[in-house]
Design a protein around this motif. Structure first.
Motif, PDB file in Angstrom:
ATOM      1  N   THR A 118      36.930 -26.055 -42.913  1.00 46.75           N
ATOM      2  CA  THR A 118      36.408 -25.569 -41.641  1.00 46.75           C
ATOM      3  C   THR A 118      37.327 -26.006 -40.513  1.00 46.75           C
ATOM      4  N   PHE A 119      37.471 -25.130 -39.530  1.00 43.87           N
ATOM      5  CA  PHE A 119      38.260 -25.415 -38.339  1.00 43.87           C
ATOM      6  C   PHE A 119      37.333 -25.246 -37.139  1.00 43.87           C
ATOM      7  N   THR A 120      37.200 -26.283 -36.322  1.00 47.51           N
ATOM      8  CA  THR A 120      36.269 -26.270 -35.199  1.00 47.51           C
ATOM      9  C   THR A 120      37.016 -26.459 -33.891  1.00 47.51           C
ATOM     10  N   LYS A 121      36.703 -25.599 -32.909  1.00 47.11           N
ATOM     11  CA  LYS A 121      37.295 -25.696 -31.575  1.00 47.11           C
ATOM     12  C   LYS A 121      36.168 -25.763 -30.560  1.00 47.11           C
ATOM     13  N   THR A 122      36.241 -26.764 -29.669  1.00 45.13           N
ATOM     14  CA  THR A 122      35.215 -26.963 -28.647  1.00 45.13           C
ATOM     15  C   THR A 122      35.717 -26.465 -27.301  1.00 45.13           C
ATOM     16  N   SER A 123      34.854 -25.753 -26.582  1.00 45.93           N
ATOM     17  CA  SER A 123      35.218 -25.229 -25.272  1.00 45.93           C
ATOM     18  C   SER A 123      35.210 -26.346 -24.239  1.00 45.93           C
ATOM     19  N   GLY A 124      35.647 -25.993 -23.046  1.00 43.81           N
ATOM     20  CA  GLY A 124      35.502 -26.916 -21.936  1.00 43.81           C
ATOM     21  C   GLY A 124      34.039 -27.010 -21.513  1.00 43.81           C
ATOM     22  N   VAL A 125      33.737 -27.971 -20.656  1.00 45.93           N
ATOM     23  CA  VAL A 125      32.369 -28.161 -20.186  1.00 45.93           C
ATOM     24  C   VAL A 125      32.066 -27.159 -19.074  1.00 45.93           C
ATOM     25  N   PHE A 126      30.882 -26.549 -19.124  1.00 44.45           N
ATOM     26  CA  PHE A 126      30.437 -25.666 -18.049  1.00 44.45           C
ATOM     27  C   PHE A 126      29.010 -26.051 -17.667  1.00 44.45           C
ATOM     28  N   THR A 127      28.596 -25.643 -16.509  1.00 37.21           N
ATOM     29  CA  THR A 127      27.301 -26.061 -15.964  1.00 37.21           C
ATOM     30  C   THR A 127      26.330 -24.895 -15.904  1.00 37.21           C
TER      31      THR A 127
END
Length: 636
Positions: A303-312
């Motif tokens: 598995t390859f996981t990519k996390t986005s930036g933080v948003f509000t």
């Protein structure tokens, strides 16, 4: 011989010289001995750098040489070649060699180098040259990537749109089997989480794709757009570079998406519209995209996981722009003057148990023909009574404005509780119904789907009214039909199969005794249990030894079995052979003569035929001639 076969042979040779078995070597390296055996046999490519270094250490062999044989450039050399100054030095040295070669002919010194030393020297140098040339002639390219659109802030209870793009670079083969997108609150990632599982793996128009956690995690729609080189391949090996690490895959027959066969970068882009629950906490959120590859890769599924930036996500009104009444969704800026929705809208009830999804391009008008300005979903305190032998599951809801119309039809969804379903009712038989005020009756919708995993039921509607989930509770009622006797005619002692279809036409599950009767007498019986509106074929075997016609009955459905008598077998008549005694004629004795006997070649089976003798003589002559020619050539 392929590279993986060379590596496998070398590994086997080193292991045997060390006196170790496959199992012993695998235990010391920390891998499965079956995996190691496939590498030695050339069935699998060389392992990753970490495993090769461990193999070299256990086998007391030069790590760089084994890495080079496995097609891996040692990190120190790779780091050197990444340096721009080092690249310039490689180019300068190559230019000087070219100039020198142009001035004088190449003279190769005569010296003797052992083969092993020559091999150890040449292979790393060759790999360095290949990497250097690739850095020179080709601009750097990224490997497997997951890129998000710049997700900005949003408002809880409203639609939040973002995109995810998965890109596979040239010559990389990614056996992609699954894509999941997970949206979660950073402060409470497990309590407030929306999982959009199993996204489409090829171009797909926008469609409802709700979270696996149910309506309490909102609703969503997903559209997928793949470029021309994206596609599925049923088999073949694969390779991908992810965040500086290489991964090999052996998908076999499982295959996967993302193969391109050297046609250049290929990608698929997901456009996701997620309507967040208004009841979720305001704060910071993130998105995880998880790619799952073939489960037949050497070390299992990767598995390859990519996390986005933080948003509000802000409370209703977003950063102080007013409040939104729970259960009411404003359509300001989302619908045109003629009532056409300019974006997909997902509206929720205040308790997040009911939603309505209106795709972009839908025309929504009030009962007077004006464009809609808002959508309301509110529970009904005292709903109309349900139909006879039926229960309302949970609450009934009023969708407003009352009498609003939609072209084409839109989707409404309810989340039901299994505790509210009456005993004996199959959740698959739940329905959504609207209340027709003109007739005072509940009318069941068409095209209903029930997801028993998320406890969500959905249906298509073209107008707003009062809606509810209804479970019908008519008692179980069983009928038999379609009796068949196969074969219909048999010989005595031969088996026949008697089958009938038993159907429960009621709403509740129940049990029934299925009885086979032959000539009015009970032959066999068994008890089965059926859910409401379910059917099941029940079969019996029957063997009769007496010829005749038999009346067959299963729970009131009749048939006939015909049994024929066994045919009479007449033994064959045997006539004894007639024996004629042989006639014996006494031999005539002729006195011998002194004349020499005349020899006649035999023509029967006792002698040798002339054609055999001719073939043998010819063969001897030919063989003798060939031998004579060979001797003559040697002398000359």
């Amino acid at each position: 011989m392929t590279d993986k076969q060379r590596f496998g042979l070398k590994l086997r040779d080193l292991r045997k010289k060390s006196g170790m078995t496959l199992r012993e070597l695998a235990e010391q390296v920390g891998v499965n001995f079956t995996y190691l055996s496939k590498i030695e046999n050339g069935a699998l490519p060389p392992p990753r750098e970490k495993v090769i270094r461990k193999l070299a250490e256990v086998l007391n062999y030069d790590q760089d040489e084994l890495l080079a044989l496995g097609g891996i450039v040692p990190p120190d050399i790779a780091e050197i070649l990444k340096d721009r100054q080092a690249q310039e030095q490689v180019r300068t040295a190559q230019a000087r060699r070219v100039q020198a070669a142009a001035k004088k002919p190449l003279a190769l010194p005569k010296f003797s180098v052992p083969f092993r030393g020559m091999y150890r020297l040449a292979l790393p140098v060759l790999l360095v040259a290949i990497v250097a040339l690739s850095l020179w002639f080709a601009s750097p390219t990224q490997a497997l990537t997951i890129v998000y659109s710049n997700p900005g802030s949003g408002t809880l209870g409203s639609a939040y749109t973002f995109t995810v793009t998965v890109t596979v670079e040239d010559l990389e083969h990614l056996p992609l089997l699954n894509v999941d997108v997970i949206i979660y609150n950073v402060a409470d990632p497990t309590g407030h989480r929306a999982t959009l599982a199993d996204l489409p793996l090829d171009t797909t128009a926008a469609a409802t794709h709700n979270p696996t956690q149910g309506i309490t995690s909102g609703s969503a729609s997903v559209a997928a757009s793949a470029d021309a080189h994206w596609g599925y391949t049923a088999s073949g090996t694969g390779y991908a570079m992810w965040e500086g690490q290489g991964y090999y895959f052996v998908p076999g027959t499982s295959g996967g998406y993302g193969y391109q066969g050297g046609t250049g970068p290929t990608s698929i882009t997901y456009t996701i519209v997620w309507a967040s629950p208004a009841s979720w906490p305001a704060g910071n959120y993130q998105i995880d995209t998880v790619l799952t590859t073939s489960t037949q890769s050497p070390s299992g599924g990767t598995t390859f996981t990519k996390t986005s930036g933080v948003f509000t996500l802000y409370a209703g009104g977003g950063g102080g722009g007013g409040t939104v009444t729970p259960g009411t969704t404003s359509l300001t800026g989302k619908i045109s003057a003629n009532g056409t929705f300019t974006q997909t809208v997902i509206a929720f009830s205040a308790d997040n148990r009911v939603s309505v999804t209106i795709p972009q391009g839908t025309v929504g008008l009030t009962s007077s023909g004006a464009p809609l300005t808002e959508i309301t979903i509110t529970p009904i305190a005292s709903p109309p009574a349900p139909p006879a032998q039926a229960n309302i599951i949970g609450l009934a809801y009023s969708f407003g404005p009352e009498g609003a119309t939609f072209t084409p039809p839109i989707t409404i969804s309810f989340t039901y509780s299994s505790e509210d379903i009456p005993a004996g009712v199959d959740p698959a038989n739940l329905v959504i119904a609207f209340y027709n005020t003109a007739t005072g009756t509940w009318v069941t919708l068409d095209n209903i789907t029930v997801d028993q995993t998320t406890h969500q039921i959905s249906g298509q509607v073209s107008h707003f009214s009062a809606f509810a989930v209804i479970a019908h509770t008519a008692p179980a009622s069983f009928t038999a039909s379609g009796l068949s006797v196969t074969p219909a005619t048999v010989n005595a002692g031969t088996e026949a199969i008697i089958t009938a279809t038993i159907t429960n036409s009621g709403d509740l599950s129940g049990s029934v005794n299925v009885v086979l009767k032959v000539n009015g007498m009970v032959e066999e019986s068994r008890t089965i249990t059926l859910a409401g509106h379910a059917s099941q074929n029940v079969s019996f075997s029957l063997t009769e030894t007496t010829a005749g016609s038999y009346a067959i009955d299963i729970n009131g459905v009749a048939g006939t079995l015909t049994v024929n008598a066994l045919p009479t077998t007449t033994p064959p008549t045997t006539t004894p052979p007639t024996t004629t005694p042989p006639t014996t004629t006494p031999p005539t004795t002729t006195p011998p003569t002194t004349a020499p006997p005349t020899t006649t070649p035999a023509t029967g089976g006792g002698g040798i035929a002339w054609w055999v003798i001719v073939i043998i003589v010819a063969a001897v002559i030919i063989i003798g001639g060939v031998i004579w020619m060979m001797i003559s050539r040697r002398k000359t």
